[in-house]
Scaffold this motif. Structure first.
Motif, PDB file in Angstrom:
ATOM      1  N   GLU A  66      -1.531  -6.212 -14.935  1.00 57.78           N
ATOM      2  CA  GLU A  66      -0.696  -5.117 -15.420  1.00 57.78           C
ATOM      3  C   GLU A  66      -1.389  -3.772 -15.255  1.00 57.78           C
ATOM      4  O   GLU A  66      -0.747  -2.767 -14.917  1.00 57.78           O
ATOM      5  CB  GLU A  66      -0.324  -5.337 -16.898  1.00 57.78           C
ATOM      6  CG  GLU A  66       0.661  -6.468 -17.115  1.00 57.78           C
ATOM      7  CD  GLU A  66       1.918  -6.294 -16.274  1.00 57.78           C
ATOM      8  OE1 GLU A  66       2.510  -5.192 -16.319  1.00 57.78           O
ATOM      9  OE2 GLU A  66       2.301  -7.244 -15.561  1.00 57.78           O
ATOM     10  N   LYS A  69      -1.035  -2.647 -11.691  1.00 56.69           N
ATOM     11  CA  LYS A  69       0.313  -2.138 -11.428  1.00 56.69           C
ATOM     12  C   LYS A  69       0.498  -0.737 -12.003  1.00 56.69           C
ATOM     13  O   LYS A  69       1.073   0.149 -11.358  1.00 56.69           O
ATOM     14  CB  LYS A  69       1.351  -3.094 -12.021  1.00 56.69           C
ATOM     15  CG  LYS A  69       1.455  -4.442 -11.325  1.00 56.69           C
ATOM     16  CD  LYS A  69       2.479  -5.314 -12.018  1.00 56.69           C
ATOM     17  CE  LYS A  69       2.606  -6.675 -11.349  1.00 56.69           C
ATOM     18  NZ  LYS A  69       3.568  -7.558 -12.075  1.00 56.69           N
ATOM     19  N   GLU A  70       0.026  -0.542 -13.229  1.00 56.37           N
ATOM     20  CA  GLU A  70       0.189   0.749 -13.894  1.00 56.37           C
ATOM     21  C   GLU A  70      -0.555   1.852 -13.152  1.00 56.37           C
ATOM     22  O   GLU A  70      -0.019   2.954 -12.948  1.00 56.37           O
ATOM     23  CB  GLU A  70      -0.306   0.657 -15.338  1.00 56.37           C
ATOM     24  CG  GLU A  70       0.588  -0.159 -16.249  1.00 56.37           C
ATOM     25  CD  GLU A  70      -0.011  -0.354 -17.626  1.00 56.37           C
ATOM     26  OE1 GLU A  70      -1.025   0.337 -17.930  1.00 56.37           O
ATOM     27  OE2 GLU A  70       0.522  -1.177 -18.398  1.00 56.37           O
ATOM     28  N   GLN A  73       1.189   2.708  -9.838  1.00 52.70           N
ATOM     29  CA  GLN A  73       2.375   3.545 -10.022  1.00 52.70           C
ATOM     30  C   GLN A  73       1.989   4.976 -10.372  1.00 52.70           C
ATOM     31  O   GLN A  73       2.594   5.942  -9.884  1.00 52.70           O
ATOM     32  CB  GLN A  73       3.264   2.963 -11.121  1.00 52.70           C
ATOM     33  CG  GLN A  73       4.591   3.709 -11.295  1.00 52.70           C
ATOM     34  CD  GLN A  73       5.426   3.719 -10.033  1.00 52.70           C
ATOM     35  OE1 GLN A  73       5.756   2.670  -9.492  1.00 52.70           O
ATOM     36  NE2 GLN A  73       5.776   4.908  -9.540  1.00 52.70           N
ATOM     37  N   ARG A  99       3.928   4.505  -1.684  1.00 49.13           N
ATOM     38  CA  ARG A  99       4.290   3.091  -1.585  1.00 49.13           C
ATOM     39  C   ARG A  99       5.638   2.913  -0.902  1.00 49.13           C
ATOM     40  O   ARG A  99       5.813   2.009  -0.095  1.00 49.13           O
ATOM     41  CB  ARG A  99       4.304   2.479  -2.987  1.00 49.13           C
ATOM     42  CG  ARG A  99       2.936   2.468  -3.660  1.00 49.13           C
ATOM     43  CD  ARG A  99       3.038   2.180  -5.139  1.00 49.13           C
ATOM     44  NE  ARG A  99       3.482   0.827  -5.429  1.00 49.13           N
ATOM     45  CZ  ARG A  99       3.778   0.389  -6.647  1.00 49.13           C
ATOM     46  NH1 ARG A  99       3.694   1.205  -7.675  1.00 49.13           N
ATOM     47  NH2 ARG A  99       4.158  -0.857  -6.837  1.00 49.13           N
ATOM     48  N   ARG A 143      -8.666   2.355  -7.664  1.00 51.86           N
ATOM     49  CA  ARG A 143      -7.428   2.260  -6.901  1.00 51.86           C
ATOM     50  C   ARG A 143      -7.223   3.620  -6.240  1.00 51.86           C
ATOM     51  O   ARG A 143      -7.558   4.661  -6.810  1.00 51.86           O
ATOM     52  CB  ARG A 143      -6.248   1.912  -7.787  1.00 51.86           C
ATOM     53  CG  ARG A 143      -6.359   0.518  -8.381  1.00 51.86           C
ATOM     54  CD  ARG A 143      -5.043  -0.244  -8.312  1.00 51.86           C
ATOM     55  NE  ARG A 143      -4.670  -0.558  -6.939  1.00 51.86           N
ATOM     56  CZ  ARG A 143      -3.575  -1.252  -6.611  1.00 51.86           C
ATOM     57  NH1 ARG A 143      -2.744  -1.667  -7.559  1.00 51.86           N
ATOM     58  NH2 ARG A 143      -3.292  -1.518  -5.356  1.00 51.86           N
TER      59      ARG A 143
END
Length: 242
Positions: A66, A69-70, A73, A99, A143
């Motif tokens: 999670e 993913k956060e 985004q 993305r 990231r």
């Protein structure tokens, strides 16, 4: 302060005001397949949250999944905001490798100019044996997202060779032997030091086995630079005890 320095400072301050932790500037000169209208790149990075990373060696990595993913985004939103800022406030051309675009019209471009390439070109890190960008401050925990631009910027000094020296911690941690002893340099192809297909197949199996709660990422957490970011001793056996 010259134009390149002013531009770099302004856009770095913009990105950091949005929560970005690292910003790198690179010239893409001599990089194959770079559109001529975008000779420079800006890389932004946000590290994965520490407690999420520490779940990698547990049975439930859902917090890590999670968090990934956060952050992805958040980076996507910020890099698009950066594109708008450069175009509408600084009056230069810019193209965020978002993305949505990677899934569509920029798929080929993204494969030719991966974030790791703009990372090494900007001097923010090097490619480890695990094929991840290794940052001295965050290890493999970052990231990343990239923006291309024609804006004059003060570029960093590229890193063309691995700084992993004789360390094989990521190789030792890999459960499917996807990493070999060959060290990265900017002249090597990924296949020479990392078997991406073997890695991806294992991750797909883990995702299916755990209903999306596990990715793997053991190689990245095994990196001494990642463990330093987490405040973990660099003894390679200690990480098994997290």
């Amino acid at each position: 302060m010259n134009l390149e320095e002013r531009n770099s400072r302004e856009i770095e301050e913009f990105f950091k005001s949005k929560g970005v932790k690292v910003v790198g500037f690179a010239s893409l000169e001599n990089i194959r397949n770079v559109p001529k209208e975008y000779p420079n790149s800006i890389l932004i990075g946000i590290p994965i949250e520490k407690e999420a990373l520490k779940t990698i060696y547990t049975n439930d990595q859902s917090l890590y999944v999670e968090s990934m993913k956060e952050v992805a985004q958040k980076l996507n939103d910020i890099i698009l905001e950066g594109e708008d800022y450069i175009k509408n406030t600084m009056n230069y051309n810019a193209l965020a490798i978002s993305r949505e675009r990677v899934a569509g019209e920029l798929k080929d471009l993204a494969s030719k100019i991966p974030h790791k390439t703009t990372g090494t070109r900007s001097g923010l890190g090097w490619i480890g044996r695990c094929a991840l960008l290794i940052s001295p401050e965050y290890g493999a925990a970052l990231r990343l997202s990239t923006l291309l631009t024609d804006m004059p910027i003060k570029v960093g000094t590229p890193i063309d060779d691995s700084l992993c020296e004789d360390c094989t911690d990521c190789q030792d941690a890999c459960p499917v032997d996807a990493i070999n002893e060959v060290k990265w340099n900017s002249r090597r192809e990924r296949e020479e030091y990392f078997d991406a297909e073997k890695c991806f197949e294992f991750i797909k199996k883990e995702m299916k086995r755990t209903n999306g709660k596990s990715l793997c990422a053991k190689c990245g957490l095994a990196c001494p630079y990642t463990k330093e970011y987490l405040g973990i001793e660099t003894d390679r056996n200690l990480i098994k005890e997290i």
